[in-house]
Each structure stands twice: as C-alpha cells, then as structure tokens.
Design a protein around this motif. Structure first.
Motif, PDB file in Angstrom:
ATOM      1  N   MET A 273       0.831  -1.206   0.000  1.00  0.00           N
ATOM      2  CA  MET A 273       0.000   0.000   0.000  1.00  0.00           C
ATOM      3  C   MET A 273       0.866   1.257   0.000  1.00  0.00           C
ATOM      4  O   MET A 273       0.495   2.280  -0.578  1.00  0.00           O
ATOM      5  CB  MET A 273      -0.937  -0.006   1.206  1.00  0.00           C
ATOM      6  CG  MET A 273      -1.956  -1.147   1.207  1.00  0.00           C
ATOM      7  SD  MET A 273      -2.908  -1.323  -0.330  1.00  0.00           S
ATOM      8  CE  MET A 273      -4.019   0.077  -0.209  1.00  0.00           C
ATOM      9  N   GLU A 276       1.842   1.989  -3.434  1.00  0.00           N
ATOM     10  CA  GLU A 276       0.734   2.570  -4.194  1.00  0.00           C
ATOM     11  C   GLU A 276       0.516   4.042  -3.857  1.00  0.00           C
ATOM     12  O   GLU A 276      -0.401   4.681  -4.391  1.00  0.00           O
ATOM     13  CB  GLU A 276      -0.553   1.784  -3.932  1.00  0.00           C
ATOM     14  CG  GLU A 276      -0.517   0.350  -4.419  1.00  0.00           C
ATOM     15  CD  GLU A 276      -0.359   0.245  -5.924  1.00  0.00           C
ATOM     16  OE1 GLU A 276      -0.877   1.134  -6.630  1.00  0.00           O
ATOM     17  OE2 GLU A 276       0.311  -0.697  -6.391  1.00  0.00           O
ATOM     18  N   TYR A 278       0.156   5.459  -0.593  1.00  0.00           N
ATOM     19  CA  TYR A 278      -0.542   5.793   0.647  1.00  0.00           C
ATOM     20  C   TYR A 278       0.464   6.068   1.754  1.00  0.00           C
ATOM     21  O   TYR A 278       1.542   5.469   1.795  1.00  0.00           O
ATOM     22  CB  TYR A 278      -1.470   4.650   1.055  1.00  0.00           C
ATOM     23  CG  TYR A 278      -2.599   4.402   0.088  1.00  0.00           C
ATOM     24  CD1 TYR A 278      -3.774   5.142   0.146  1.00  0.00           C
ATOM     25  CD2 TYR A 278      -2.484   3.427  -0.905  1.00  0.00           C
ATOM     26  CE1 TYR A 278      -4.813   4.918  -0.746  1.00  0.00           C
ATOM     27  CE2 TYR A 278      -3.522   3.197  -1.804  1.00  0.00           C
ATOM     28  CZ  TYR A 278      -4.673   3.946  -1.724  1.00  0.00           C
ATOM     29  OH  TYR A 278      -5.693   3.730  -2.616  1.00  0.00           O
ATOM     30  N   PHE A 286      -5.135   0.146   7.031  1.00  0.00           N
ATOM     31  CA  PHE A 286      -5.648  -0.923   6.177  1.00  0.00           C
ATOM     32  C   PHE A 286      -5.469  -2.299   6.837  1.00  0.00           C
ATOM     33  O   PHE A 286      -6.277  -3.207   6.627  1.00  0.00           O
ATOM     34  CB  PHE A 286      -4.950  -0.902   4.815  1.00  0.00           C
ATOM     35  CG  PHE A 286      -5.288   0.300   3.983  1.00  0.00           C
ATOM     36  CD1 PHE A 286      -6.572   0.814   3.967  1.00  0.00           C
ATOM     37  CD2 PHE A 286      -4.318   0.925   3.204  1.00  0.00           C
ATOM     38  CE1 PHE A 286      -6.895   1.926   3.197  1.00  0.00           C
ATOM     39  CE2 PHE A 286      -4.628   2.032   2.436  1.00  0.00           C
ATOM     40  CZ  PHE A 286      -5.915   2.538   2.434  1.00  0.00           C
ATOM     41  N   LEU A 328      -6.744  -3.493  -5.381  1.00  0.00           N
ATOM     42  CA  LEU A 328      -5.827  -2.760  -4.512  1.00  0.00           C
ATOM     43  C   LEU A 328      -4.614  -2.232  -5.267  1.00  0.00           C
ATOM     44  O   LEU A 328      -3.895  -1.361  -4.762  1.00  0.00           O
ATOM     45  CB  LEU A 328      -5.377  -3.655  -3.349  1.00  0.00           C
ATOM     46  CG  LEU A 328      -6.466  -4.060  -2.359  1.00  0.00           C
ATOM     47  CD1 LEU A 328      -5.895  -4.951  -1.263  1.00  0.00           C
ATOM     48  CD2 LEU A 328      -7.131  -2.830  -1.747  1.00  0.00           C
ATOM     49  N   HIS A 331      -4.955   2.881  -7.622  1.00  0.00           N
ATOM     50  CA  HIS A 331      -5.042   3.936  -6.603  1.00  0.00           C
ATOM     51  C   HIS A 331      -6.423   4.571  -6.667  1.00  0.00           C
ATOM     52  O   HIS A 331      -6.780   5.234  -7.637  1.00  0.00           O
ATOM     53  CB  HIS A 331      -3.962   4.991  -6.813  1.00  0.00           C
ATOM     54  CG  HIS A 331      -3.796   5.903  -5.625  1.00  0.00           C
ATOM     55  ND1 HIS A 331      -2.880   5.645  -4.627  1.00  0.00           N
ATOM     56  CD2 HIS A 331      -4.448   7.031  -5.267  1.00  0.00           C
ATOM     57  CE1 HIS A 331      -2.960   6.595  -3.703  1.00  0.00           C
ATOM     58  NE2 HIS A 331      -3.911   7.448  -4.075  1.00  0.00           N
ATOM     59  N   MET A 332      -7.204   4.353  -5.613  1.00  0.00           N
ATOM     60  CA  MET A 332      -8.563   4.884  -5.534  1.00  0.00           C
ATOM     61  C   MET A 332      -8.650   5.853  -4.355  1.00  0.00           C
ATOM     62  O   MET A 332      -7.686   6.065  -3.641  1.00  0.00           O
ATOM     63  CB  MET A 332      -9.552   3.722  -5.364  1.00  0.00           C
ATOM     64  CG  MET A 332      -9.509   2.683  -6.482  1.00  0.00           C
ATOM     65  SD  MET A 332     -10.462   1.184  -6.113  1.00  0.00           S
ATOM     66  CE  MET A 332      -9.396   0.391  -4.893  1.00  0.00           C
ATOM     67  N   THR A 337     -10.963   2.555  -1.203  1.00  0.00           N
ATOM     68  CA  THR A 337      -9.903   1.601  -0.904  1.00  0.00           C
ATOM     69  C   THR A 337     -10.155   0.900   0.428  1.00  0.00           C
ATOM     70  O   THR A 337      -9.959  -0.320   0.550  1.00  0.00           O
ATOM     71  CB  THR A 337      -8.537   2.305  -0.863  1.00  0.00           C
ATOM     72  OG1 THR A 337      -8.300   2.941  -2.120  1.00  0.00           O
ATOM     73  CG2 THR A 337      -7.425   1.316  -0.593  1.00  0.00           C
ATOM     74  N   THR A 338     -10.587   1.651   1.422  1.00  0.00           N
ATOM     75  CA  THR A 338     -10.877   1.059   2.732  1.00  0.00           C
ATOM     76  C   THR A 338     -11.974   0.003   2.619  1.00  0.00           C
ATOM     77  O   THR A 338     -11.880  -1.074   3.221  1.00  0.00           O
ATOM     78  CB  THR A 338     -11.305   2.154   3.724  1.00  0.00           C
ATOM     79  OG1 THR A 338     -10.256   3.127   3.845  1.00  0.00           O
ATOM     80  CG2 THR A 338     -11.592   1.562   5.097  1.00  0.00           C
ATOM     81  N   VAL A 341     -10.505  -3.106   0.947  1.00  0.00           N
ATOM     82  CA  VAL A 341      -9.652  -3.842   1.889  1.00  0.00           C
ATOM     83  C   VAL A 341     -10.512  -4.639   2.868  1.00  0.00           C
ATOM     84  O   VAL A 341     -10.221  -5.806   3.167  1.00  0.00           O
ATOM     85  CB  VAL A 341      -8.716  -2.879   2.642  1.00  0.00           C
ATOM     86  CG1 VAL A 341      -8.013  -3.591   3.794  1.00  0.00           C
ATOM     87  CG2 VAL A 341      -7.686  -2.287   1.694  1.00  0.00           C
TER      88      VAL A 341
END
Length: 441
Positions: A273, A276, A278, A286, A328, A331-332, A337-338, A341
């Motif tokens: 992550m 990506e 974050y 996450f 995942l 990239h959102m 994303t949460t 996950v």
C-alpha cells in the motif's frame, strides 16, 4: 433467600473461562504473526540491517516455515506431554523469540527469532482449537471455534496499533518487546487451564477426565483406539485410491494457492500500500480494516456454506478475493480503498477455511483427520512461498505487480476448488466438522 448457581450454570462459566484463556493465547499468536508485516515498511525505509525487499521476503518466509514445522510436530508433541503443556510451551517460545528479534543486531539473528516464533505460532492454534472443542458448552462447539478464530485477526488489529503507537516515536524494537509480554500469560495458563479431555482419555486417565467433564459440564470425548504407523500410512494411501488422487491433488493445489495468498497479503499489505502512494499511517489502518473483515468473514462463512455448500462458497469467495486484491493495485479514493480492503479481508481468510470444510465433509470418517492434515500441510508450502514472492517482486522493482500476483493465486485456488466442487464426492455422510474446519488454518 439467595440460591447457589446450578451445576450446569457453574460448569458453563468454567468452560467459558477455558475458552477465554485460549482466546487470549490466540490473540497473542495473531499479534506476533502480524507484527512483522506492520513494522516492515519502517524497516525498509530506514534500511535496518541493510534490509532489502528480497531479504525482507526471505525473513517473512522464515516465520511461515517455522509455522509449518510447528503445525506438523504439534500433534506428536501433544500426544507425549499433553495439550496444556504444549500451549504453555508455544506461548513461551514465540514470546522469547520476539525478544531475540528485539535485541538482534543482524539479519541472521532476527531471522532466527522469526523462525523460532513461527514454530510456536504453528503449534499453538491447532492445540487451542482442540482445547476449546473439549470444553465448549454443550451444543456450542462450532460457534466457540468460530469465536476463537476471531482472536487471530484481533491480534492482527492489535499489531497495527502497536506499530502506529510505538515505531515512529520509540523504534521498531519496542514493537517486538510488546510481543514478549505474553510471556507473563504463561503462568496464568499453568494455574487456570485444565488438561485436554481428549489427551486424558487417550492416556487412559479416565477418572481424571470424568471428573473434569463433570466439573465443566461438558461431554466426555469418546474413547478411540490409538492409530499405529501402519494405520496412518494406510489412511494416507487411501487419499489416492480409486481415482481419489485427482480430488486430493485439487484440494492440495487449492490450499497451496490459498495460503500463499493469505500469508503473502498478511506480510506485504502495508508495504504494498505504501508503494501505491498511501501514507504509512493509512497503510497500517488498512491492516486494521483487513483484519476486521477477517473477523466478520469467519462468523458468516460457515452459515453460507451450510446453505450453499462449502466448495461452492470457497470458489466464489476466492473469486471475490482475487477481484479485491487486484483492485488494490489501482489507486482509488481513501474511502473506496478502505471498503475494498475490508471486503477482501472478509472473503480471503474464510475462503481458505472453506477448503478445510470441504475436505472434512467429503472425506470418510476413517481418513478425515489425515485428509485435512495433509491438505493443510501442502498449503503451508504456499504460506512459505507467499512472503518470498512479494519480496522478489519488490526487489525487482515490480512492486505494482505484487497485488496482481496474489490475485492470480486466488484465481488458481478458485479454479481448483471449483473443479473439485463439480466432481462427485466419495462420501456425503453428514459429520461434525467443527474440529476439522479451522484446525489447520
């Protein structure tokens, strides 16, 4: 005038004490298992021990290899010394091993600590499941085992908070010192935890077993003859007779891909992550969300399997897991994303559990334990391979392919268990699967 509690109520409270002690032990198991993944982004960013992604993947595999050794030897050791002593030994081992990690001054010493921790972790969970199966209140065995499995994911949540609270202000070693704290729990187990009823019956200590069963208001396990080496070998060969080798290999391959996915994601989720884009705090969040999903998944998967069939649910769950893991890599927004996950956590962990349920339900009573045990054992090789694979991809500068690779593992498990679901099972006799459902997770 007050009345004293009935024997049944008193026994139920005592049984719940045993379940509670085992839950705490598995909580510490989950904390120790997930702590490496939670501190790994920091270790890589600070280049601790000159750590590189490929070396970090090797270290992740050390713990899962240790778990393979622990899981394979737990039954034999427990038969000799008892399940209570083995649980205490496992808690002591992985706590002291975390201390080795905390004081380590090289990758080699750190790796030794993680390997020893893995041995303790691998031996604890099946032993704890056996204990709660013996002492679960009457008619509550399946629910209690499902509850026990939530402790592992609760430990994962705790590991993320330990990393968030301690790593930046104090350092990564503090996180491993926290994992030494369960050592203080070992004397509590020694004082309060009774011996396993199954062990006492197997050893012919019938009076002691009957006394404990009466005190805890639980059923005394049925006496079963001890299997010889020839019996165990014949049970293994039975998995390959009459064309059953196809079904057996399908289960093994599905389990390999499933545990590759489970432990690969557990080790590399925060780091991937971060690749990506974050922030570290969000990456650790996450981990919390993923394990919350795991708790929910463990509680709902069994009900879905009872209605639609374990192999079908496993195949669908793996398909949804693969989709979630692949998303995942995109990239959102933080909110989306949460959610992804969380849903991935719901489906991922319970998909693997449904493989064990399928094997248990479709096996004959005389080789059920062998079938589940070997399916778990073959899957453990995937658990060793998953963390290594993630490290190799990152080391090669292909971190963006990490989630894709894990998604493909999910697809493979979906295909293998899906084909198994289409095949006619050898037996359809109903059985109490609760002890086999999650014993090898």
């Amino acid at each position: 005038m007050s009345s004293s509690p009935s024997p049944t109520a008193r026994g139920s409270r005592l049984a719940l004490l045993v379940v509670g002690l085992c839950w705490l032990a598995v909580l510490f198991d989950g904390l120790d298992m997930f702590i490496y993944g939670s501190v790994l982004p920091h270790l890589l960013e600070t280049k601790t021990f000159g750590l590189t992604p490929d070396r970090a993947g090797d270290l992740g595999s050390y713990a899962t290899f240790g778990m393979l050794v622990g899981a394979l030897t737990a039954g034999t050791v427990a038969d000799r010394i008892g399940r209570k002593k083995l649980m205490i030994g496992c808690v002591t081992l992985f706590s002291l091993a975390s201390g080795i990690c905390a004081i380590s001054d090289s990758v080699a010493v750190f790796g030794l600590g993680r390997t020893l921790a893995g041995v303790g972790l691998g031996g604890l969970l099946p032993t704890a499941i056996s204990m709660v199966s013996d002492y679960a209140p009457r008619g509550r065995g399946a629910i209690v085992i499902g509850l026990l499995m939530t402790a592992h994911h609760a430990g994962g949540i705790l590991s993320a908070y330990v990393a968030k609270w301690l790593v930046e202000p104090v350092g990564w070693r503090a996180a491993f010192w926290v994992c030494v704290a369960p050592l203080l729990f070992a004397p509590v187990l020694l004082k309060l935890l009774p011996e396993s009823l199954s062990f006492l019956v197997a050893k012919g200590r019938d009076e002691e077993a009957a006394g404990l069963a009466a005190r805890y208001d639980v059923e005394l396990p049925a006496t079963s003859g001890r299997k010889t080496a020839a019996d165990r070998w014949d049970a293994l060969l039975g998995l390959f007779r009459g064309g059953e080798w196809v079904q057996t290999l399908l289960y093994w391959l599905a389990s390999f891909g499933g545990l590759l996915l489970v432990y690969g994601v557990a080790t590399w989720l925060p780091t991937l992550m971060r690749t990506e884009g974050y922030e570290l705090t969000n990456a650790l969040t996450f981990v919390v969300v993923f394990n919350l999903g795991g708790i929910v998944g463990m509680l709902v998967a069994g009900r879905a399997a009872d209605r639609f069939g374990a192999p079908r649910i496993s195949a669908v769950w793996f398909a949804l897991t693969a989709a979630g893991v692949y998303l995942l890599s995109v990239h959102m927004s933080m909110g989306v994303t949460t959610l992804v996950v969380f849903l991935t956590g719901v489906f991922l962990n319970s998909a693997q559990t449904m493989i064990y349920a399928t094997v248990s339900i479709r096996s004959t009573p005389d080789n059920r334990a062998t079938a589940v045990g070997w399916t778990s054992g073959m899957g453990r090789f995937g658990a060793v391979f998953g963390p290594w694979l993630g490290g190799q991809l990152l080391a090669a500068g292909n971190g963006e392919w990490g989630f894709t690779a894990f998604a493909l593992a999910g697809v493979s498990s979906m295909v293998f268990i899906g084909i198994a679901a289409l095949r006619t099972p050898r037996t359809a006799t109903p059985t109490d699967t609760e002890q086999n459902l999650v014993a090898a997770h």
